[in-house]
Write a protein that holds these residues in place. Sequence first.
Motif, PDB file in Angstrom:
ATOM      1  N   GLU A 227     -11.648  23.025 101.266  1.00  0.00           N
ATOM      2  CA  GLU A 227     -11.960  21.761 100.611  1.00  0.00           C
ATOM      3  C   GLU A 227     -11.147  21.575  99.336  1.00  0.00           C
ATOM      4  N   HIS A 228     -11.042  20.293  98.949  1.00  0.00           N
ATOM      5  CA  HIS A 228     -10.392  19.944  97.691  1.00  0.00           C
ATOM      6  C   HIS A 228     -11.198  20.533  96.527  1.00  0.00           C
ATOM      7  N   PRO A 229     -10.547  21.075  95.483  1.00  0.00           N
ATOM      8  CA  PRO A 229      -9.100  21.066  95.232  1.00  0.00           C
ATOM      9  C   PRO A 229      -8.378  22.355  95.648  1.00  0.00           C
ATOM     10  N   LEU A 230      -9.110  23.313  96.262  1.00  0.00           N
ATOM     11  CA  LEU A 230      -8.510  24.611  96.574  1.00  0.00           C
ATOM     12  C   LEU A 230      -7.742  24.609  97.883  1.00  0.00           C
ATOM     13  N   ASN A 231      -7.836  23.519  98.644  1.00  0.00           N
ATOM     14  CA  ASN A 231      -7.148  23.505  99.935  1.00  0.00           C
ATOM     15  C   ASN A 231      -5.653  23.244  99.810  1.00  0.00           C
ATOM     16  N   PHE A 232      -5.160  22.996  98.587  1.00  0.00           N
ATOM     17  CA  PHE A 232      -3.728  22.763  98.408  1.00  0.00           C
ATOM     18  C   PHE A 232      -2.969  24.039  98.034  1.00  0.00           C
ATOM     19  N   ASN A 432     -18.870  27.838  90.442  1.00  0.00           N
ATOM     20  CA  ASN A 432     -18.092  26.726  90.981  1.00  0.00           C
ATOM     21  C   ASN A 432     -17.784  25.736  89.861  1.00  0.00           C
ATOM     22  N   PRO A 433     -16.806  26.040  89.014  1.00  0.00           N
ATOM     23  CA  PRO A 433     -16.480  25.123  87.910  1.00  0.00           C
ATOM     24  C   PRO A 433     -15.867  23.820  88.375  1.00  0.00           C
ATOM     25  N   HIS A 434     -15.429  23.737  89.627  1.00  0.00           N
ATOM     26  CA  HIS A 434     -14.875  22.487  90.152  1.00  0.00           C
ATOM     27  C   HIS A 434     -15.962  21.433  90.351  1.00  0.00           C
ATOM     28  N   SER A 435     -17.191  21.867  90.450  1.00  0.00           N
ATOM     29  CA  SER A 435     -18.289  20.952  90.710  1.00  0.00           C
ATOM     30  C   SER A 435     -19.278  20.864  89.558  1.00  0.00           C
ATOM     31  N   LEU A 436     -19.542  21.985  88.908  1.00  0.00           N
ATOM     32  CA  LEU A 436     -20.587  22.047  87.895  1.00  0.00           C
ATOM     33  C   LEU A 436     -19.991  22.446  86.552  1.00  0.00           C
ATOM     34  N   GLY A 437     -20.254  21.642  85.542  1.00  0.00           N
ATOM     35  CA  GLY A 437     -19.803  21.942  84.189  1.00  0.00           C
ATOM     36  C   GLY A 437     -20.978  22.307  83.309  1.00  0.00           C
ATOM     37  N   LEU A 438     -20.707  23.070  82.247  1.00  0.00           N
ATOM     38  CA  LEU A 438     -21.787  23.486  81.359  1.00  0.00           C
ATOM     39  C   LEU A 438     -21.357  23.381  79.908  1.00  0.00           C
ATOM     40  N   GLN A 439     -22.365  23.316  79.074  1.00  0.00           N
ATOM     41  CA  GLN A 439     -22.166  23.361  77.629  1.00  0.00           C
ATOM     42  C   GLN A 439     -23.311  24.180  77.058  1.00  0.00           C
ATOM     43  N   SER A 460     -26.678  23.233  78.921  1.00  0.00           N
ATOM     44  CA  SER A 460     -26.716  21.914  79.562  1.00  0.00           C
ATOM     45  C   SER A 460     -25.786  21.937  80.767  1.00  0.00           C
ATOM     46  N   LEU A 461     -26.324  21.562  81.918  1.00  0.00           N
ATOM     47  CA  LEU A 461     -25.553  21.542  83.162  1.00  0.00           C
ATOM     48  C   LEU A 461     -25.453  20.121  83.671  1.00  0.00           C
ATOM     49  N   ARG A 462     -24.250  19.767  84.088  1.00  0.00           N
ATOM     50  CA  ARG A 462     -23.989  18.431  84.614  1.00  0.00           C
ATOM     51  C   ARG A 462     -22.805  18.517  85.560  1.00  0.00           C
ATOM     52  N   GLN A 463     -22.707  17.537  86.449  1.00  0.00           N
ATOM     53  CA  GLN A 463     -21.536  17.495  87.326  1.00  0.00           C
ATOM     54  C   GLN A 463     -20.266  17.465  86.488  1.00  0.00           C
ATOM     55  N   GLN A 464     -19.274  18.218  86.951  1.00  0.00           N
ATOM     56  CA  GLN A 464     -18.026  18.317  86.194  1.00  0.00           C
ATOM     57  C   GLN A 464     -17.381  16.942  86.004  1.00  0.00           C
ATOM     58  N   HIS A 465     -17.588  16.039  86.971  1.00  0.00           N
ATOM     59  CA  HIS A 465     -16.992  14.703  86.857  1.00  0.00           C
ATOM     60  C   HIS A 465     -17.505  13.958  85.636  1.00  0.00           C
ATOM     61  N   ASN A 473      -7.632  16.524  89.500  1.00  0.00           N
ATOM     62  CA  ASN A 473      -7.083  17.478  90.453  1.00  0.00           C
ATOM     63  C   ASN A 473      -7.804  18.826  90.409  1.00  0.00           C
ATOM     64  N   PHE A 474      -8.678  19.002  89.415  1.00  0.00           N
ATOM     65  CA  PHE A 474      -9.440  20.246  89.298  1.00  0.00           C
ATOM     66  C   PHE A 474     -10.833  20.111  89.899  1.00  0.00           C
ATOM     67  N   THR A 475     -11.393  18.907  89.877  1.00  0.00           N
ATOM     68  CA  THR A 475     -12.764  18.708  90.326  1.00  0.00           C
ATOM     69  C   THR A 475     -12.823  18.497  91.834  1.00  0.00           C
ATOM     70  N   SER A 476     -13.951  18.880  92.409  1.00  0.00           N
ATOM     71  CA  SER A 476     -14.172  18.654  93.834  1.00  0.00           C
ATOM     72  C   SER A 476     -14.567  17.197  94.062  1.00  0.00           C
ATOM     73  N   SER A 477     -14.586  16.782  95.309  1.00  0.00           N
ATOM     74  CA  SER A 477     -14.922  15.398  95.636  1.00  0.00           C
ATOM     75  C   SER A 477     -16.364  15.113  95.240  1.00  0.00           C
ATOM     76  N   ILE A 478     -16.555  14.044  94.480  1.00  0.00           N
ATOM     77  CA  ILE A 478     -17.898  13.714  94.001  1.00  0.00           C
ATOM     78  C   ILE A 478     -18.797  13.244  95.137  1.00  0.00           C
TER      79      ILE A 478
END
Length: 778
Positions: A227-232, A432-439, A460-465, A473-478
């Motif tokens: 899957e995107h973005p690791l499939n490239f 999975n930092p491509h999908s989930l971001g934290l602070q 605090s956890l939220r979608q990386q988008h 190009n770093f995040t997975s498909s929302i």
Amino acid sequence: MLVLMLVAATTLQPCLFASARQLCRTHMVRTGKVFHVRQQIQGDQLYFSSMTSHLIKHPCKKNIALYLGRRLFFTRDNFRSSLLPLSIPTSMKAGLPEVTSAHIAGSVLLLVVSRKVYIYNYEANYWNTSIGIEHPVSHVSGDNCCYSGHPFCVDISNSVFAYLHGDQISQTNIYFSNNGGFRYQKFAYEKQAELVGSLGGIFYFHSLSQVGLLLIDQGKARFSYSEHPLNFSFGLPFDYNGTLNILITPGQKGILIFWFERSLLLSRNSGQLVYPVQVKEGPHTLLSSISEANVTIYSVAANEYELAVLTRENNLYYGSLGILSTSLIKFTGQNIWSQEAALMFTDVGRVEILVPLSDPVFPAFDFEKCPVNIQAILMDPQLQVDVCKVELLQGEFDNKMYTIDMNSELELTALMIPRPGMSLVPLAMVSNPHSLGLQAVIYEDGYTYDGNTRHRLNISLRQQHHWGRADPNFTSSIKRPTSSTITLDIANKEISCVDLKPLTALISVGCDQEKKIVIQNEISACYNGILDPVGLQDNYSYVIERDAYDPNFQGQKASEDLVVHYHYEKLGCPHLVYYNTPWKPVVELWREGKFQEVIQAEFVLLEVNGLFTYTYSLTANTALCRSQPQNWTTIMSDAGDKGLFSWNRENYVSCHDPDNNAPLMWPDVPYQILGGPTANKVIFEQRNGIYIFYISIVDPYYSYCHLETTFSVYVYGAFPLSVIPTAVIIIPLVVMLLSVWLVYAIPKLLHTEKGLRFKSFWAHLCRRCRKACFRGGN
């Protein structure tokens, strides 16, 4: 976060070395052999193809395990009783009873015997053959989720791959099962025909929401992802010497252990970066890999937090699977290895060496156990192990599962207390930092009774988008649901902190099952007395005229009337709608019985009985569509076996999307999407009655859930249509109105000047007519 992964590869802490005269005391398990009753082995006795012994433990049901060696033993009490060797019934016709791979999936045991997959349901005690595999396979792979009965967790446990190890990857056949291994279908891996090398394995990395394919070519191996973005791109290559056994540690953390007799490798990010584990053979001797230690690995065991290695040289290595470092300690001085020995963890900090023992009298095998208490050994002053500098690491989120739906966030809190005079370096990381971001924010939160400082960490956890800090190009498909693990640990934690395990939680970035939609119904037909709620509950039914509905939902008239039984328990009292007023339902979002918001996202409606006596206020042109919009006709034609009501967030394509290239060929067709950027509404034709609507939220960016429900409306105020032709009604009506007008207007006109002249004219005309008639008579 990738920086943290690279740091983990380059800052492996040196291992400790220790020796102890007595690692453990052996004892033998022998049960059920008081009476001379000989049990018989039914079927063909299974054996493992490898020259080393393996032991697989169920990560959720701690007492269930499978021993693989010259014989197979399956236990449901953690080898606390004597066991017969595992055998497969002769009715299965397995042929050569050689097992090449095994996996425990939920309540079944999957075994690859003679290139076929067999299922042993140990709860119901029956065997079966997997369905759908048409080519030889040698291995199965899967994972188990132990957090809850959440559908996402169940899907993890039910996902199983079957494949032929060593086959050319471009032409190999891979099979996937989503029901625990009972039924398989061919798995289509994108660009598989373009890959070069042989197949080393295929795995579902739920911690990364990726399918990973291990490619082996010319002594090197690397992972390819689906899957995107690791499939490239590929993971970094690593040395592949011999046939590496791949162990996925429990807990969906993305930790992989690769091992062979002379090789021990580790990955913390699902194979993106694989590196050898360093070994220190003495106070001043640091080896870059275990191959330089001149030892032969025989058995490897791991749990969520720890790693243990048994070698033929009677060495036992113990390591902690921390966030940044894997520090190892070596125990020697006791003969602990044998040809049948296998390692397993029975608890945190407790390793057990298991050896099956044959009985000359009974067919059931006994078991010799040698339990090792790691914490007790580390307390030996001769080992000179540093004292753990952490007194407490605590968080309510530990070992739990959470869901973050689209546009949602999650707040977690942890408490840390160091030893007096010590400092801590807490580190929170997602798999999975491509999908989930934290602070994370840390602050002092008072003192203990002993005067130690309490530290509080808010995460605090939220979608990386939605953080807005990552490149697209770093995040997975929302649009795609994903998952990740959040782990909180102490970066500079000593190996003596055996009981101080990291805090871990599984985060599903997907559908929140507690969400549902409710249609606002402030004015109902029962409230105004149009319908009786008692009557609606008493097997109420109504008739839809054949001219008003189509059972095939194509807008064509039916051949007969339809009797519909009204389900009051599900629909309640219908919402009241006036037929001549454009209408749009007010859709509310509820979660756990509490109102959240009024939904402004795009949704669609469909009358479930096929009524077509309504349309929409906008067309494709007036809705300012750039491309041809979807409608129920096109959706149903593409649905196939998915059913009629299959318009949802997964197949919806907005006509306002600039990437939608469908040409706008019919601009005057009704625009059937409500909500969103348009003011589209429903317009009812001149017909009174009940409409039962199916509603589905189709906006792919509102929620990962398929938010849908059914509700009813009652349309009123429409006069019945006449069955008499219009001309037949209008002509008599005009004549009648003209006659009434003449009766009223003529008498009034005769009293005016013009009326008098008009009256005298007619009177004079009458006299002349009379005279003429009289003369003619004479």
